[in-house]
Write a protein that holds these residues in place. Structure first.
Motif, PDB file in Angstrom:
ATOM      1  N   PRO A 247       0.834  -1.210   0.000  1.00  0.00           N
ATOM      2  CA  PRO A 247       0.000   0.000   0.000  1.00  0.00           C
ATOM      3  C   PRO A 247       0.868   1.259   0.000  1.00  0.00           C
ATOM      4  CG  PRO A 247      -0.675  -1.534   1.724  1.00  0.00           C
ATOM      5  CD  PRO A 247       0.628  -2.029   1.203  1.00  0.00           C
ATOM      6  N   THR A 248       0.304   2.346  -0.472  1.00  0.00           N
ATOM      7  CA  THR A 248       1.029   3.603  -0.547  1.00  0.00           C
ATOM      8  C   THR A 248       0.358   4.689   0.282  1.00  0.00           C
ATOM      9  OG1 THR A 248      -0.186   4.305  -2.519  1.00  0.00           O
ATOM     10  CG2 THR A 248       1.885   3.122  -2.874  1.00  0.00           C
ATOM     11  N   ILE A 249       1.187   5.609   0.755  1.00  0.00           N
ATOM     12  CA  ILE A 249       0.749   6.912   1.261  1.00  0.00           C
ATOM     13  C   ILE A 249       1.492   7.924   0.401  1.00  0.00           C
ATOM     14  CG2 ILE A 249       0.704   8.520   3.194  1.00  0.00           C
ATOM     15  CD1 ILE A 249       0.709   6.137   5.088  1.00  0.00           C
ATOM     16  N   THR A 250       0.779   8.684  -0.396  1.00  0.00           N
ATOM     17  CA  THR A 250       1.406   9.491  -1.438  1.00  0.00           C
ATOM     18  C   THR A 250       1.174  10.977  -1.196  1.00  0.00           C
ATOM     19  OG1 THR A 250       0.967   7.696  -3.007  1.00  0.00           O
ATOM     20  CG2 THR A 250       1.593   9.813  -3.932  1.00  0.00           C
ATOM     21  N   GLN A 251       2.249  11.768  -1.371  1.00  0.00           N
ATOM     22  CA  GLN A 251       2.122  13.216  -1.366  1.00  0.00           C
ATOM     23  C   GLN A 251       2.731  13.759  -2.655  1.00  0.00           C
ATOM     24  OE1 GLN A 251       5.579  13.227   1.952  1.00  0.00           O
ATOM     25  NE2 GLN A 251       4.487  15.141   1.879  1.00  0.00           N
ATOM     26  N   TRP A 252       2.607  15.061  -2.867  1.00  0.00           N
ATOM     27  CA  TRP A 252       3.144  15.631  -4.094  1.00  0.00           C
ATOM     28  C   TRP A 252       4.129  16.754  -3.775  1.00  0.00           C
ATOM     29  CZ3 TRP A 252      -0.452  19.203  -7.452  1.00  0.00           C
ATOM     30  CH2 TRP A 252      -0.971  20.234  -6.682  1.00  0.00           C
ATOM     31  N   ASP A 253       4.856  17.201  -4.815  1.00  0.00           N
ATOM     32  CA  ASP A 253       5.813  18.287  -4.657  1.00  0.00           C
ATOM     33  C   ASP A 253       5.847  19.087  -5.960  1.00  0.00           C
ATOM     34  OD1 ASP A 253       7.603  19.849  -3.217  1.00  0.00           O
ATOM     35  OD2 ASP A 253       9.328  18.641  -3.736  1.00  0.00           O
ATOM     36  N   ASP A 254       6.939  19.787  -6.218  1.00  0.00           N
ATOM     37  CA  ASP A 254       6.923  20.749  -7.315  1.00  0.00           C
ATOM     38  C   ASP A 254       6.853  20.118  -8.696  1.00  0.00           C
ATOM     39  OD1 ASP A 254       9.549  19.834  -6.757  1.00  0.00           O
ATOM     40  OD2 ASP A 254      10.474  21.596  -7.656  1.00  0.00           O
ATOM     41  N   GLY A 302     -12.702  17.587   1.169  1.00  0.00           N
ATOM     42  CA  GLY A 302     -11.954  18.831   1.102  1.00  0.00           C
ATOM     43  C   GLY A 302     -11.019  18.967  -0.076  1.00  0.00           C
ATOM     44  N   GLY A 303     -10.849  17.889  -0.861  1.00  0.00           N
ATOM     45  CA  GLY A 303      -9.988  17.960  -2.033  1.00  0.00           C
ATOM     46  C   GLY A 303      -8.561  18.345  -1.717  1.00  0.00           C
ATOM     47  N   ARG A 304      -7.998  17.825  -0.618  1.00  0.00           N
ATOM     48  CA  ARG A 304      -6.652  18.225  -0.209  1.00  0.00           C
ATOM     49  C   ARG A 304      -5.720  17.025  -0.108  1.00  0.00           C
ATOM     50  NH1 ARG A 304      -6.594  17.246   5.419  1.00  0.00           N
ATOM     51  NH2 ARG A 304      -8.651  17.201   6.386  1.00  0.00           N
ATOM     52  N   VAL A 305      -4.425  17.342  -0.220  1.00  0.00           N
ATOM     53  CA  VAL A 305      -3.396  16.319  -0.124  1.00  0.00           C
ATOM     54  C   VAL A 305      -2.985  16.104   1.330  1.00  0.00           C
ATOM     55  CG1 VAL A 305      -1.022  15.712  -0.774  1.00  0.00           C
ATOM     56  CG2 VAL A 305      -2.543  16.775  -2.457  1.00  0.00           C
ATOM     57  N   TYR A 306      -2.902  17.172   2.123  1.00  0.00           N
ATOM     58  CA  TYR A 306      -2.445  16.988   3.508  1.00  0.00           C
ATOM     59  C   TYR A 306      -3.506  16.249   4.323  1.00  0.00           C
ATOM     60  CZ  TYR A 306      -5.074  21.142   5.286  1.00  0.00           C
ATOM     61  OH  TYR A 306      -6.046  22.042   5.659  1.00  0.00           O
ATOM     62  N   VAL A 363       5.173  10.401  12.647  1.00  0.00           N
ATOM     63  CA  VAL A 363       6.046  10.678  11.514  1.00  0.00           C
ATOM     64  C   VAL A 363       5.476  11.851  10.726  1.00  0.00           C
ATOM     65  CG1 VAL A 363       6.758   9.821   9.243  1.00  0.00           C
ATOM     66  CG2 VAL A 363       7.116   8.420  11.277  1.00  0.00           C
ATOM     67  N   ILE A 364       6.272  12.892  10.555  1.00  0.00           N
ATOM     68  CA  ILE A 364       5.865  14.060   9.776  1.00  0.00           C
ATOM     69  C   ILE A 364       6.487  13.915   8.397  1.00  0.00           C
ATOM     70  CG2 ILE A 364       5.819  16.568   9.633  1.00  0.00           C
ATOM     71  CD1 ILE A 364       6.151  16.623  12.690  1.00  0.00           C
ATOM     72  N   ALA A 365       5.636  13.626   7.412  1.00  0.00           N
ATOM     73  CA  ALA A 365       6.085  13.407   6.038  1.00  0.00           C
ATOM     74  C   ALA A 365       6.155  14.756   5.344  1.00  0.00           C
ATOM     75  CB  ALA A 365       5.129  12.467   5.311  1.00  0.00           C
ATOM     76  N   SER A 366       7.364  15.261   5.205  1.00  0.00           N
ATOM     77  CA  SER A 366       7.598  16.603   4.685  1.00  0.00           C
ATOM     78  C   SER A 366       8.127  16.494   3.263  1.00  0.00           C
ATOM     79  CB  SER A 366       8.611  17.322   5.585  1.00  0.00           C
ATOM     80  OG  SER A 366       8.962  18.573   5.060  1.00  0.00           O
ATOM     81  N   ASP A 367       7.456  17.139   2.317  1.00  0.00           N
ATOM     82  CA  ASP A 367       7.928  17.022   0.941  1.00  0.00           C
ATOM     83  C   ASP A 367       9.155  17.880   0.666  1.00  0.00           C
ATOM     84  OD1 ASP A 367       5.842  19.431  -0.514  1.00  0.00           O
ATOM     85  OD2 ASP A 367       5.340  18.471   1.381  1.00  0.00           O
ATOM     86  N   MET A 368       9.564  18.708   1.638  1.00  0.00           N
ATOM     87  CA  MET A 368      10.801  19.489   1.503  1.00  0.00           C
ATOM     88  C   MET A 368      11.581  19.404   2.806  1.00  0.00           C
ATOM     89  SD  MET A 368      10.391  22.581  -1.045  1.00  0.00           S
ATOM     90  CE  MET A 368      11.996  22.022  -1.542  1.00  0.00           C
TER      91      MET A 368
END
Length: 524
Positions: A247-254, A302-306, A363-368
């Motif tokens: 399984p995945t937990i996915t976030q996005w970046d630039d 809410g249509g949000r990634v976070y 765990v704080i998953a920070s994209d930067m």
């Protein structure tokens, strides 16, 4: 490693079964013809299956069809699918690029779940395609089960795509064989601004060959091109096999949009006819939500990634979005910056949810990264740090507010995980070394890329007192995956002691650095 209690399903049989099941996933045709123009016949799911945002009792199953189809998911406790439970999902059509997600709920906690996806002709439900199977573990409700997950990011960057001579995205097979409970992808899932050429000549004269598609022959601007960029990675059989099992937990970046983009920006890039990043990011976010199973991207959420993804009493994962709510990149010397890199609302959410969390580890998953100075041109900065080692300024003010909150609200067990910079490192922050001192010590771990160019290390900003006990980075920019190792991180949480162990690994599985953290502490 966590095993489902009472399931009778060991690690060896899981790996064998996943490999056998995924062998049926034929490589999708490289033609970019629209599914509506596909050959007549039964619906096909050649792009594989995915599961996302798994909790103790729920998960989201994703699939893509080659034509209109009714999605049906069956779940069972064993590979035989005896006593299977059926879940009727959406009808897949052109409005979602023939992708769809079915929500599973009421699942047993801490157990291995076998699932298969059937695609049926909407006009004749008896006409179904070949089922595509997968498996995943739900999170345990008790604290005694061990937990393992991996994290990394940056895929198909700088023109380094799927190279059949290397066996494609080999790092996914390295991770799959380690049988994690889930994978945290820290962003840059695609490089919408990096076309994939057919071949690249390496400095030593070797030729790097890429699988190519029409959509990846140029930068992504239209919705169809963004969809094609997300679809490109699913041509890799390692990734499809990985998705079927992990399984995945996915976030996005630039790079889901454009390098270093921020809201309101107008691009100075001759490759683009559409210059407004607000337009491009809206198209990318729509495709992102179509190609990854993310619960909070639904309009009613809410249509949000976070978001926070709870993985039982041992772990909560706080997934940040440092892209969509940030202010413009600048020299970062403001003495007041309420918007910062998270936006005021996301920062309030993060502080509130960290305080509410009763998980042993947060765990704080920070994209930067936090303390690495990431430039954007000659005078502006892309991340939090801006090179001034003094008191917090600009976006650092938000981080100072958050770290102060963690200390004063006695939030225990925080660990930061990130990617973005295309090398791997361990960074420890401590007030005795810092200009800003009102916080407790913490660790930040950096890992990546998955399949992209490697880059030299960046400078550390002294505001929060970082030191770097480990770093591995190439000595020149954009080294290919054939020249520089690719990296992933691994986290193991011991169900008995609660200890959390972070290992930084490189392609092939070699451990480069390891750190054990103790539970129940505000600082480490």
């Amino acid at each position: 490693m966590a095993q489902g209690s009472g399931s009778g399903f060991g690690r060896r049989s899981l790996l064998r079964g996943a490999a056998a099941g995924s062998a049926a996933l034929a490589l999708p045709a490289l033609s970019c013809a629209a599914p509506a123009q596909a050959r007549s016949g039964r619906p096909s799911a050649d792009w594989g299956v995915q599961v996302g945002d798994v909790t103790t009792s729920s998960g989201l199953v994703w699939v893509r069809s080659d034509r209109p189809a009714q999605m049906v998911v069956q779940t069972a406790a064993t590979e035989s699918f005896r006593h299977a439970r059926s879940w009727h999902g959406p009808v897949l059509g052109p409005d979602t690029d023939f992708t769809g997600v079915t929500s599973l709920h009421g699942l047993p906690s801490g157990e291995q779940v076998h699932y298969r996806v059937l695609l049926a002709d909407p006009d004749d439900p008896r006409r179904t395609g070949e089922p595509v199977s997968g498996t995943f573990r739900t999170a345990p409700t008790g604290r005694r089960a061990d937990l393992r997950f991996h994290w990394s990011g940056d895929l198909a960057g700088q023109g380094w795509g799927i190279n059949p001579d290397r066996g494609g995205y080999r790092i996914y097979e390295d991770m799959r064989r380690r049988n994690p409970d889930f994978f945290l992808c820290s962003g840059d899932n695609i490089y919408a601004d990096n076309p994939i050429p057919e071949r690249v000549t390496l400095p030593d004269g070797r030729i790097w060959r890429n699988v190519t598609t029409e959509e990846k022959s140029k930068v992504a601007e239209t919705l169809a091109e963004f969809r094609g960029a997300f679809r490109y990675n699913l041509l890799d059989d390692n990734l499809r096999r990985f998705n079927a099992q992990v399984p995945t937990i996915t976030q996005w970046d630039d790079h889901e949009v454009h390098n270093n983009w921020y809201p309101g920006q107008l691009l100075d890039d001759d490759r683009y006819t559409e210059k407004a990043t607000d337009v491009l990011s809206a198209r990318s976010l729509r495709a992102f939500g179509e190609y990854f199973p993310i619960r909070t991207l639904r309009p009613d959420r809410g249509g949000r990634v976070y978001r926070k993804v709870s993985h039982g009493p041992l772990l909560d994962v706080f997934v940040l979005d440092m892209r969509r709510y940030r202010n413009a990149n600048s020299p970062g010397r403001q003495t007041d910056d309420p918007q910062g890199i998270l936006g005021a609302e996301q920062l309030r959410w993060l502080k509130r949810e960290l305080s509410r969390s009763r998980a042993v580890w947060k765990v704080i998953a920070s994209d930067m990264p936090l303390g690495l100075v990431v430039p954007d041109g000659k005078t502006n900065f892309e991340a939090v740090a801006q090179g001034d080692p003094g008191a917090p300024l600009g976006r650092e003010l938000q981080l100072a507010e958050l770290l102060r909150h963690i200390k004063h609200d006695r939030v225990t067990g925080t660990v930061w995980l990130t990617t973005d910079v295309h090398y791997t490192a361990a960074q420890h922050y401590a007030p005795e070394r810092a200009a800003f001192k009102d916080f407790e010590p913490f660790w930040e771990f950096v890992s990546g890329p998955l399949n992209a160019g490697g880059f030299q290390s960046l400078k550390l900003d002294g505001t929060f007192g970082p030191e770097q006990p480990f770093i591995k980075a190439p000595d020149r920019a954009n080294t290919s995956p054939a020249e520089s190792p690719q990296y992933f991180g691994e986290v193991d949480i011991d169900g008995g002691s609660g200890e959390l162990t972070v290992r930084l690994r490189q392609e092939g599985g070699q451990v480069l650095f390891s750190k054990v953290l103790q539970p129940g502490r505000v600082g480490q």
